[in-house]
Structure formats: structure tokens, C-alpha cells
Scaffold this active site. Structure first.
Site, PDB file in Angstrom:
ATOM      1  N   HIS A  93       0.853  -1.195   0.000  1.00  0.00           N
ATOM      2  CA  HIS A  93       0.000   0.000   0.000  1.00  0.00           C
ATOM      3  C   HIS A  93       0.885   1.239   0.000  1.00  0.00           C
ATOM      4  CE1 HIS A  93      -3.593  -2.391   1.095  1.00  0.00           C
ATOM      5  NE2 HIS A  93      -2.756  -3.079   1.846  1.00  0.00           N
ATOM      6  N   HIS A 100      -2.034 -12.485   2.253  1.00  0.00           N
ATOM      7  CA  HIS A 100      -1.797 -12.556   3.707  1.00  0.00           C
ATOM      8  C   HIS A 100      -2.595 -13.634   4.449  1.00  0.00           C
ATOM      9  CE1 HIS A 100      -5.372 -10.062   3.521  1.00  0.00           C
ATOM     10  NE2 HIS A 100      -4.718  -8.984   3.166  1.00  0.00           N
ATOM     11  N   ASP A 151       2.505  -6.629   2.909  1.00  0.00           N
ATOM     12  CA  ASP A 151       1.307  -5.886   3.321  1.00  0.00           C
ATOM     13  C   ASP A 151       1.720  -4.557   3.973  1.00  0.00           C
ATOM     14  OD1 ASP A 151      -1.289  -5.139   3.645  1.00  0.00           O
ATOM     15  OD2 ASP A 151      -1.821  -6.698   5.093  1.00  0.00           O
ATOM     16  N   ARG A 163      -0.698   4.244  -0.669  1.00  0.00           N
ATOM     17  CA  ARG A 163      -1.659   5.282  -0.238  1.00  0.00           C
ATOM     18  C   ARG A 163      -1.807   6.442  -1.224  1.00  0.00           C
ATOM     19  NH1 ARG A 163      -3.611   1.719   3.183  1.00  0.00           N
ATOM     20  NH2 ARG A 163      -2.489   1.490   5.153  1.00  0.00           N
TER      21      ARG A 163
HETATM   22 ZN   LIG Z   1      -5.718  -7.276   2.950  1.00  0.00          ZN
END
Ligand SMILES: [Zn+2]
Length: 398
Positions: free
Chosen positions: A58, A211, A278, A60
Site C-alpha cells: 500500500h 496474507h 502488506d 496510499r
Molecule cells: Zn488485505
């Protein structure tokens, strides 16, 4: 441009060897005679591995760039030894349109730091059953995901699979039945994983499970892999490092010792395809408010090395397979091996170095790490992308 990388120990998914590596125009090539134009790169006796590839990241951007953006995220990735990341679509706006997708890809390319892949949402703007955005897909797209949420509606998932098959797309799935997870998050992950294992098997569609964190989910994956389903999966460094820690807020949560043991056992047996970070940046205030997730790109190698290789569960070659070779295959890129014809993306590691991971050294905009002030082993020293230096611990991020 010709380069010879010398004075190194090359480690990929199969071999460990002392040798020179020959690079021409960004790709590994066969041995050649050096001329006056050839650059010789001394690797100071360090370990050289194919750079890491993260299936689950991520950044963002757009929408939450106070936590991270494409530039700081890319620099963070480099510091962790990564030259490719696969970004999740839960930005603002959500990546459900060609415009948003192409803007991210273009800005990522312009930065010229790492390779950025972008995942597209399964349902439009993560709504329950709107698949209208899948009618006109951007070029180069590989993966669909509603990461952060599961697709609760069975019929929407069924229809999305049909569309994915027609367009040669794959899924990377966050598995969580929304209503059940409020009461029992373990069953919530197990149940949706079972459904989608079945979908993959029955409808012959490639599904990658993001995950994976429970014993039930990883056992379902093993069962359907043994049946021959087109399934792959990833595990995060934090789910194999911690257990029984309800105070650490992350989604999926840190599980029980039995779950962690099952994940480690399946890694050992070869049922887990990737370690994925993640990487989930949040501000201090957001973490105090209970936002789930932690940054992870900078520490993934060290912590995985410590929990998997130092403990004797797998070899260093196996770890390179999980962090580089297998994710490269999934992302269909010519990386992840030290072999002729592959991209010269190299990460140099000081494997014996023990260092303290400190807030002031973090390159991410967010500092929400699980490993602050901890002693970690195996430091990333330099990173090359297509033979060009992009990160140097003792110098600068270029
Ligand atoms: Zn997730």
C-alpha cells in the site's frame, strides 16, 4: 552498457556461487571480454540476490499521501531490497477506472526508482455487486482485488471470475466474510478461503490468496493445491514472527500460536509461494485510533531471514524463492533469478550484520513499524535496477 559485478556471493532460488555476473543493457548476459567501456562493480564480498518483489503493498497514493506516496514508497521499497511492488487498489479514489490506474502507472514510471504494478478493484469502488468497470479494462492489467475487504456476495465473485477468465486476469484475494468477522475472524477467513479455493478449482481461474493467517485457511489451500487447483498464496513476515498479540492491530490479526505453527509448517513443506509485506503506512494518531496495519518493506528480509532461515526452517535459497522468484513469476516479469536473459535487478546484503532498526532511519513517511528499536540481522547495503545503482546504504538513495 556493459558491466561486470565482481567479488560477490551470488544466491538465487537454486544456487550459491562465487562468480562474476555479466550485464549488458540491463540484462544478465553470458561472459564477455572486458573492454575500456566495461564498468567493473566491486561488491565487497557481499551476498548478491535477485531483488525482492512484493505482491502486496500500500503506497496510499492517490488520496492518503500524508501517510505515503509513490516516491517515498519507492524509496522505502529500495531500502528493503525491493525493485518491484504490486500496489493494492484501496486508495482514494479506489482504482476502479482506467484514468486512476494509468495515472499511477505513469507517475511510477516517471519516478524511475522501482517497477510499480497496480491491482484493479474487483467490484467498482468496492460496492457490493457493481462490475460495470470491468467492461473496459486498462492495458497491462494483471490482478484484481478488493483488498481490505472480502467480496461477500457469492454471485458477484462468480461473475467477476467469468470476466477475469475472458480477459486473462488473476485474483489476489483478501479473505474475510464481513458479517462473521465481527464475531469470529478466524471462521471469517477460513470460510471465504474455502469458497474461493472451490471457485478456483471448479472454474479453473488463477487465485492468489493474500496474507493467509489461519491454520484453517492454509490447510484449505494445501488441500486444493493437492487437487491441482490453480492456487498460490502469500504469508506476511509479521504473521510468522508474532502470535497471541491482540495488542498489535493488523488485518488479518496476529493469530494464535497454532496458526503461526501451521504457516511455518506449510512454508517448510513448500505450500506457500510468497512472503509479501502488506506494507500499510499509518500516522501515529491513526494507530492510536486503532487503524490496522504496519509498514514492512524495510524489515521484511531481515525478519523473514531471522524467523525462517536462522531457525533452520528453510534455506536462504528458499527464502529468495519466496521473496523474489515466485512473485516475479506471478507478476510475469523477467526477474527473480541470476540467470542469462533476466533483468539485472540485484540486492547486496551484509548477511551477518546486526543492526538496530531506528525511527530516524525509516524512509517511509509513516513510522508504524512492529520492529522499532529492535536488533535485526541481514542489512541491505546496495540495490541495482537493470544494472543501475538505485540505493546505497552508505551513500544516498538516488
Ligand atoms: Zn488485505
Amino acid at each position: 552498457m556493459k558491466k561486470i559485478f565482481t567479488n560477490l556471493v551470488a544466491v538465487d532460488d537454486i544456487k550459491i556461487s562465487r562468480r562474476n555476473i555479466f550485464v549488458e543493457d540491463g540484462f544478465i548476459t553470458k561472459e564477455f571480454e572486458k573492454d575500456e567501456e566495461t564498468e567493473i562493480i566491486d561488491c565487497n564480498g557481499l551476498i548478491l540476490v535477485p531483488s525482492f518483489v512484493d505482491m502486496h503493498t500500500h503506497f496510499r497514493d492517490p488520496g492518503f499521501t500524508y501517510k505515503e506516496d509513490l516516491k517515498t514508497g519507492s524509496m522505502t521499497a529500495l531500502k528493503g531490497g525491493y525493485t518491484t511492488v504490486n500496489l493494492m487498489p484501496n486508495t482514494n479514489p479506489i482504482v476502479s477506472s482506467k484514468e486512476v490506474y494509468q495515472d499511477i502507472i505513469k507517475r511510477g514510471k516517471d519516478l524511475d526508482l522501482i517497477d510499480i504494478k497496480q491491482v484493479y478493484s474487483i467490484t467498482k469502488d468496492f460496492k457490493t455487486d457493481d462490475l460495470s468497470h470491468l467492461k473496459d479494462l486498462p492495458e497491462g492489467l494483471l490482478f484484481l482485488s478488493n483488498d481490505g475487504k472480502g467480496v461477500d456476495d457469492d454471485f458477484s465473485m462468480y461473475q467477476a471470475i467469468k470476466i477475469a477468465k475472458e480477459n486473462n486476469l488473476k485474483f489476489t484475494l483478501h479473505e474475510e466474510c464481513k458479517e462473521i468477522s465481527k464475531h469470529d475472524y478466524e471462521i471469517a477467513e477460513d470460510l471465504m478461503t474455502l469458497r474461493d479455493c472451490y471457485f478456483s478449482y471448479k472454474m479453473d481461474v488463477p487465485i492468489h490468496f493474500s496474507h493467509v493467517s489461519t491454520k484453517g485457511a492454509i490447510e484449505a489451500i494445501r488441500y486444493f493445491k493437492d487437487l491441482g487447483a490453480n492456487i498460490t498464496c502469500e504469508v506476511t513476515p509479521h504473521h510468522i514472527y508474532f502470535s497471541d498479540r491482540d495488542d498489535l492491530k493488523v488485518n488479518p490479526p496476529i493469530r494464535k500460536e497454532k496458526d503461526k505453527k501451521a504457516l511455518l509448517d506449510m512454508i517448510k513443506k513448500g505450500y506457500v509461494d510468497c512472503i509479501a509485506t502488506d506494507h500499510a503506512p499509518h500516522t501515529k494518531e491513526e494507530k492510536e485510533d486503532g487503524k490496522p496495519g504496519f509498514i514492512g518493506l524495510e524489515t521484511a528480509f531481515s525478519t523473514s531471514y531471522m524467523s525462517l532461515v536462522k531457525t533452520g526452517i528453510i534455506s536462504l535459497n528458499d527464502l529468495i524463492r519466496l521473496m523474489s522468484t515466485n512473485p516475479s513469476k506471478l507478476l510475469e516479469i523477467k526477474k527473480g533469478k541470476i540467470k542469462e536473459g533476466y533483468e539485472a535487478d540485484f540486492t547486496l546484503i551484509d548477511l551477518d550484520k546486526i543492526y538496530e532498526y531506528k525511527e530516524e532511519n525509516i524512509l517511509s513517511k509513516s513510522k508504524n513499524s512492529l520492529f522499532l528499536n529492535q536488533k535485526l540481522q541481514g542489512e541491505i547495503v546496495r540495490v541495482y535496477k537493470k544494472g543501475i545503482l538505485k540505493y546505497d546504504l552508505n551513500g544516498k538513495t538516488l
